[in-house]
Design a protein around this motif. Structure first.
Motif, mmCIF file in Angstrom:
data_model
loop_
_atom_site.group_PDB
_atom_site.id
_atom_site.type_symbol
_atom_site.label_atom_id
_atom_site.label_comp_id
_atom_site.label_asym_id
_atom_site.label_seq_id
_atom_site.Cartn_x
_atom_site.Cartn_y
_atom_site.Cartn_z
ATOM 1 N N TRP A 1 12.949 2.731 -1.987
ATOM 2 C CA TRP A 1 11.650 2.277 -2.527
ATOM 3 C C TRP A 1 11.920 0.983 -3.218
ATOM 4 O O TRP A 1 11.190 -0.006 -3.640
ATOM 5 C CB TRP A 1 11.072 3.364 -3.517
ATOM 6 C CG TRP A 1 10.444 4.463 -2.536
ATOM 7 C CD1 TRP A 1 10.809 5.638 -2.361
ATOM 8 C CD2 TRP A 1 9.143 3.831 -1.534
ATOM 9 N NE1 TRP A 1 10.016 6.214 -1.593
ATOM 10 C CE2 TRP A 1 9.120 5.370 -1.078
ATOM 11 C CE3 TRP A 1 8.512 3.004 -1.367
ATOM 12 C CZ2 TRP A 1 7.820 5.459 -0.288
ATOM 13 C CZ3 TRP A 1 7.355 3.444 -0.324
ATOM 14 C CH2 TRP A 1 7.098 4.416 0.230
ATOM 15 N N ASP A 2 13.429 0.989 -3.793
ATOM 16 C CA ASP A 2 13.764 -0.134 -4.681
ATOM 17 C C ASP A 2 13.661 -1.564 -3.681
ATOM 18 O O ASP A 2 13.470 -2.340 -4.147
ATOM 19 C CB ASP A 2 15.568 -0.027 -5.114
ATOM 20 C CG ASP A 2 15.220 1.070 -6.178
ATOM 21 O OD1 ASP A 2 14.218 1.345 -6.596
ATOM 22 O OD2 ASP A 2 16.451 1.506 -6.428
ATOM 23 N N VAL A 3 14.203 -1.316 -2.332
ATOM 24 C CA VAL A 3 14.176 -2.394 -1.301
ATOM 25 C C VAL A 3 12.633 -2.731 -1.110
ATOM 26 O O VAL A 3 12.612 -4.069 -0.916
ATOM 27 C CB VAL A 3 14.880 -2.090 -0.101
ATOM 28 C CG1 VAL A 3 14.783 -2.895 1.087
ATOM 29 C CG2 VAL A 3 16.442 -1.720 -0.417
ATOM 30 N N CYS B 1 8.456 -6.515 -1.196
ATOM 31 C CA CYS B 1 7.206 -6.838 -1.613
ATOM 32 C C CYS B 1 7.111 -8.027 -2.415
ATOM 33 O O CYS B 1 6.086 -8.711 -2.371
ATOM 34 C CB CYS B 1 6.543 -5.419 -2.262
ATOM 35 S SG CYS B 1 5.956 -4.257 -1.104
ATOM 36 N N GLY B 2 7.822 -8.169 -3.318
ATOM 37 C CA GLY B 2 7.835 -9.155 -4.123
ATOM 38 C C GLY B 2 7.960 -10.477 -3.510
ATOM 39 O O GLY B 2 7.333 -11.486 -3.668
ATOM 40 N N LEU B 3 8.942 -10.569 -2.711
ATOM 41 C CA LEU B 3 9.083 -11.612 -1.712
ATOM 42 C C LEU B 3 8.069 -12.049 -0.611
ATOM 43 O O LEU B 3 7.496 -13.088 -0.920
ATOM 44 C CB LEU B 3 10.445 -11.561 -0.793
ATOM 45 C CG LEU B 3 10.727 -12.728 -0.108
ATOM 46 C CD1 LEU B 3 11.023 -14.023 -0.842
ATOM 47 C CD2 LEU B 3 12.004 -12.512 0.872
ATOM 48 N N PHE B 4 7.525 -11.188 -0.416
ATOM 49 C CA PHE B 4 6.468 -11.200 0.730
ATOM 50 C C PHE B 4 5.012 -11.600 -0.149
ATOM 51 O O PHE B 4 4.109 -12.260 0.496
ATOM 52 C CB PHE B 4 6.197 -10.228 1.575
ATOM 53 C CG PHE B 4 7.193 -9.809 2.686
ATOM 54 C CD1 PHE B 4 8.370 -10.777 2.813
ATOM 55 C CD2 PHE B 4 7.112 -8.853 3.754
ATOM 56 C CE1 PHE B 4 9.024 -10.586 4.032
ATOM 57 C CE2 PHE B 4 7.974 -8.795 4.558
ATOM 58 C CZ PHE B 4 8.970 -9.706 4.872
ATOM 59 N N ARG C 1 0.817 -1.239 0.005
ATOM 60 C CA ARG C 1 0.009 0.041 -0.085
ATOM 61 C C ARG C 1 0.841 1.307 0.033
ATOM 62 O O ARG C 1 0.546 2.228 -0.532
ATOM 63 C CB ARG C 1 -0.908 0.039 1.020
ATOM 64 C CG ARG C 1 -2.105 0.967 1.071
ATOM 65 C CD ARG C 1 -2.912 0.372 0.045
ATOM 66 N NE ARG C 1 -4.161 1.155 0.206
ATOM 67 C CZ ARG C 1 -5.059 1.151 -0.563
ATOM 68 N NH1 ARG C 1 -5.172 0.470 -1.684
ATOM 69 N NH2 ARG C 1 -6.347 1.646 -0.332
ATOM 70 N N SER C 2 1.890 1.223 0.679
ATOM 71 C CA SER C 2 2.888 2.417 0.606
ATOM 72 C C SER C 2 3.381 2.593 -0.515
ATOM 73 O O SER C 2 3.596 3.912 -0.942
ATOM 74 C CB SER C 2 3.988 2.074 1.701
ATOM 75 O OG SER C 2 3.398 2.055 2.941
ATOM 76 N N TYR C 3 3.718 1.412 -1.164
ATOM 77 C CA TYR C 3 4.318 1.605 -2.501
ATOM 78 C C TYR C 3 3.489 2.365 -3.549
ATOM 79 O O TYR C 3 3.879 2.877 -4.492
ATOM 80 C CB TYR C 3 4.862 0.216 -3.183
ATOM 81 C CG TYR C 3 5.932 0.290 -4.110
ATOM 82 C CD1 TYR C 3 7.331 0.802 -3.965
ATOM 83 C CD2 TYR C 3 5.692 0.122 -5.427
ATOM 84 C CE1 TYR C 3 8.124 0.648 -4.876
ATOM 85 C CE2 TYR C 3 6.462 0.290 -6.423
ATOM 86 C CZ TYR C 3 7.687 0.422 -6.364
ATOM 87 O OH TYR C 3 8.555 0.501 -7.335
ATOM 88 N N GLU C 4 2.239 1.965 -3.278
ATOM 89 C CA GLU C 4 0.979 2.680 -4.238
ATOM 90 C C GLU C 4 1.385 4.115 -4.184
ATOM 91 O O GLU C 4 0.992 4.927 -5.235
ATOM 92 C CB GLU C 4 -0.261 2.125 -4.054
ATOM 93 C CG GLU C 4 -0.432 0.820 -4.327
ATOM 94 C CD GLU C 4 -1.756 0.244 -4.044
ATOM 95 O OE1 GLU C 4 -2.518 1.385 -4.040
ATOM 96 O OE2 GLU C 4 -1.896 -1.011 -3.811
ATOM 97 N N TYR C 5 1.755 4.622 -2.981
ATOM 98 C CA TYR C 5 1.613 6.108 -2.679
ATOM 99 C C TYR C 5 3.002 6.693 -2.343
ATOM 100 O O TYR C 5 3.177 7.650 -1.603
ATOM 101 C CB TYR C 5 0.816 6.323 -1.148
ATOM 102 C CG TYR C 5 -0.739 6.230 -1.554
ATOM 103 C CD1 TYR C 5 -1.544 7.381 -1.677
ATOM 104 C CD2 TYR C 5 -1.511 5.220 -1.808
ATOM 105 C CE1 TYR C 5 -2.876 7.614 -1.786
ATOM 106 C CE2 TYR C 5 -2.829 5.183 -2.002
ATOM 107 C CZ TYR C 5 -3.395 6.361 -1.989
ATOM 108 O OH TYR C 5 -4.693 6.567 -2.392
#
Length: 134
Positions: free
Chosen positions: A61-63, A68-71, A35-39
């Motif tokens: 944000w890269d991390v 996010c990809g892993l989780f 959700r944070s990445y969206e914003y």
């Protein structure tokens, strides 16, 4: 929260409440990060002006994207394997392979390597516990 809502409205976005993180649940962490990445663009400028002692950079944000990809793999597996109205046993191997693939992919990320190794060990410990039943 009112300041965040006003800031979002100023920038043409709908104000949201971010989910709460539960330290012992990867799925809750995934929800917060996704959700944070969206914003992310709004969060960077909002924090820059309202929380001056915190700096967010593109590398953060890269991390976040990589985590996010892993989780997301764990989130999907948890949801797929939590069904009670359909059989899930056959899904276990499929989801386990997805998790193993995510570990392999993320181990090469220098910023995540140390954490992925620890997560992988915990996962293997969990998998080994099933040998009791075999």
């Amino acid at each position: 929260m009112k300041v965040w809502a006003a800031y979002c409205k100023q920038n043409g976005r709908r104000a949201i409440r971010f989910p709460r993180d539960v330290p012992t649940r990867w799925n809750s962490t995934y929800k917060v990060l996704a959700r944070s990445y969206e914003y992310k663009d709004l969060l960077v400028t909002f924090i820059q002006y309202h929380v001056s002692h915190i700096n967010l950079y593109q590398s953060h944000w890269d991390v976040c994207r990589n985590v996010c990809g892993l989780f997301k793999v764990f989130y999907t597996a948890t949801n797929n394997l939590s069904g009670v109205y359909y059989p899930t046993t056959y899904l276990f191997i499929f989801e386990s392979l997805n998790i193993a693939g995510a570990f392999i992919h993320c181990e090469s990320e220098s910023q995540l390597h140390e954490y992925v190794i620890a997560m992988k060990e915990k996962w293997l410990e969990y998998i080994r516990s099933f040998q009791i039943f075999i």
